[in-house]
Design an enzyme around this catalytic site. Structure first.
Site, PDB file in Angstrom:
ATOM      1  N   CYS A   1       0.788  -1.224   0.000  1.00  0.00           N
ATOM      2  CA  CYS A   1       0.000   0.000   0.000  1.00  0.00           C
ATOM      3  C   CYS A   1       0.827   1.283   0.000  1.00  0.00           C
ATOM      4  CB  CYS A   1      -0.950   0.003   1.202  1.00  0.00           C
ATOM      5  SG  CYS A   1      -2.295  -1.199   1.058  1.00  0.00           S
TER       6      CYS A   1
ATOM      7  N   PHE B   1     -10.576  -4.483  -1.056  1.00  0.00           N
ATOM      8  CA  PHE B   1      -9.604  -4.197  -2.116  1.00  0.00           C
ATOM      9  C   PHE B   1     -10.226  -4.218  -3.510  1.00  0.00           C
ATOM     10  CE2 PHE B   1      -6.811  -5.267   1.359  1.00  0.00           C
ATOM     11  CZ  PHE B   1      -5.741  -4.403   1.164  1.00  0.00           C
TER      12      PHE B   1
ATOM     13  N   HIS C   1      -3.256   7.746   2.154  1.00  0.00           N
ATOM     14  CA  HIS C   1      -3.703   6.471   1.592  1.00  0.00           C
ATOM     15  C   HIS C   1      -4.748   5.851   2.510  1.00  0.00           C
ATOM     16  CE1 HIS C   1      -3.720   2.443  -0.096  1.00  0.00           C
ATOM     17  NE2 HIS C   1      -3.580   1.996   1.127  1.00  0.00           N
TER      18      HIS C   1
ATOM     19  N   ASN D   1      -9.679   0.069  -1.546  1.00  0.00           N
ATOM     20  CA  ASN D   1      -8.224   0.156  -1.377  1.00  0.00           C
ATOM     21  C   ASN D   1      -7.597  -0.527  -2.599  1.00  0.00           C
ATOM     22  OD1 ASN D   1      -5.516  -0.200  -0.733  1.00  0.00           O
ATOM     23  ND2 ASN D   1      -5.898  -0.726   1.404  1.00  0.00           N
TER      24      ASN D   1
END
Length: 396
Positions: free
Chosen positions: A172, A223, A313, A346
């Site tokens: 990430c 995700f 993030h 994500n």
């Protein structure tokens, strides 16, 4: 030299000013993004995931439904399709050695998404591809030699002497690492223009649910897939439109935390284990890390966290919530991060660039009231912190 000039401002008239980049500092000149064609609304995920994996376990269904609500994600994109599952039914069979099949899918998919994102970015930039001198390619979703950096360079028609850097399996924080590396290249090679691309797919981690692997369900609920690209260069020309300056960058890891985020490549794909204490570890160390970055903002020691804009993030809502609480941030400060999480999930290394695109929009809307300084942050395996001190160059 006047104080306003030294602070990175150039007076245009007696009424308004326009920020300009500091000489020799790397700037973001254009941005693009791309996604696979399969769109997954979160409200349809549970039914589709359980159907595709032939799972009828009521406990797993209830757990996944709960996770889908708590992630705050509304929409995601995925390479995985019915056609792929029909061609590779073994992907949904527990214990099947499928790494070869997964890479066959992923290696092609990530380059195609990177290509689309790069073309969009280059179009916004407005200069010919031959002017790109370096490429930085980031992915945790492919493994091969030569790597995606070469295939992407060829598909884009870049010069055969383009300087290539490949960053694999950073997770990430890979997008911010890519920005840091591209910044160093741009600032140490006068006249260079760096294409940074990030591209990710969840194909390597897709597998049928198993109570022994609870994090698999978190991945299924959180995700997504996609790609992003930016052009980075110092001393922009009149034909270019810089919107952010990468003023300072720093990376650090937290000793003794290397097992908190643990990913292992196996014959079945990639297996992840995520420690429950990840949000706490980030919370305990984030304030000092941010202050280290803020100390480089022109020596203004009175600057506070809410005096800055924030591009973080969004690893998940728990991390954003803890960061917001620890630093006493106003609710609007993490809006771009939360918006990216809602719209895309994500998407690993890509997500910070989606956040920065939303932040560019917000800063432009605020006009003269927009903050000059901001922070770009990402966290990942290590536990690794990546941080950028950013100056907004966006004009209303």
């Amino acid at each position: 030299m006047s104080n306003s000039r030294m602070n990175g401002f150039e007076k245009l008239s007696s009424i308004s000013t326009r920020r300009v980049a500091n000489p020799g500092k790397a700037t973001l000149l254009a941005l693009g993004k791309a996604f696979p064609s399969q769109v997954v609304p979160q409200e349809n995920l549970v039914e589709g995931f359980l159907r595709d994996t032939k799972c009828e376990d009521a406990f797993i269904k209830e757990k996944l439904e709960h996770l889908c609500k708590t992630t705050t994600v509304k929409t995601r994109y995925t390479v995985l399709s019915r056609e792929i599952l029909d061609k590779y039914p073994e992907l949904t069979t527990e214990g099947s050695p499928t790494i070869t099949q997964r890479l066959e899918i992923a290696n092609e998919a990530v380059v195609e998404m990177a290509l689309e994102a790069s073309l969009g970015c280059i179009k916004e930039w407005g200069r010919p591809v031959e002017d790109i001198t370096h490429i930085v390619y980031v992915s945790s979703s492919e493994i091969r030699l030569p790597g995606g950096d070469l295939y992407l360079s060829a598909k884009l028609g870049l010069r055969n002497d383009v300087n290539r850097v490949m960053l694999y399996f950073l997770g990430c924080y890979g997008g911010v690492t890519g920005l840091r590396v591209a910044k160093d290249i741009a600032e140490n090679n006068p006249g260079s223009r760096v294409l940074l691309t990030t591209s990710e797919t969840t194909i390597l981690g897709f597998r049928p649910p198993n109570k022994a692997r609870p994090y698999d369900l978190v991945g299924a609920a959180l995700f997504g897939d996609g790609a992003a690209a930016v052009i980075i260069g110092a001393d922009p020309r009149e034909c270019e439109a810089p919107f952010m300056e990468l003023h300072y960058a720093v990376q650090q890891f937290l000793p003794g935390t290397q097992n908190v985020i643990d990913g292992r490549l196996t014959e079945e794909g990639i297996n992840f284990k995520l420690g429950r204490d990840l949000p706490q570890k980030i919370e305990e160390n984030i304030e000092e890390f941010c202050k280290k970055l803020m100390g480089k903002a022109g020596g203004d020691e009175s600057m506070e966290f809410n005096d800055m804009f924030w591009a973080v993030h969004p690893g998940g809502p728990a991390i954003l919530n803890r960061l917001e609480t620890k630093l006493k941030l106003e609710k609007e400060k993490l809006e771009s991060s939360r918006r990216a999480l809602v719209d895309y999930g994500n998407v690993s290394s890509n997500t910070i660039l989606y956040v920065m695109e939303y932040m560019r929009e917000e800063l432009k809307k605020k006009g003269d009231e927009a903050q000059e300084w901001g922070l770009g942050l990402a966290f990942g395996p290590g536990i690794t912190f990546e941080g950028l001190l950013i100056r907004s160059l966006t004009s209303p």
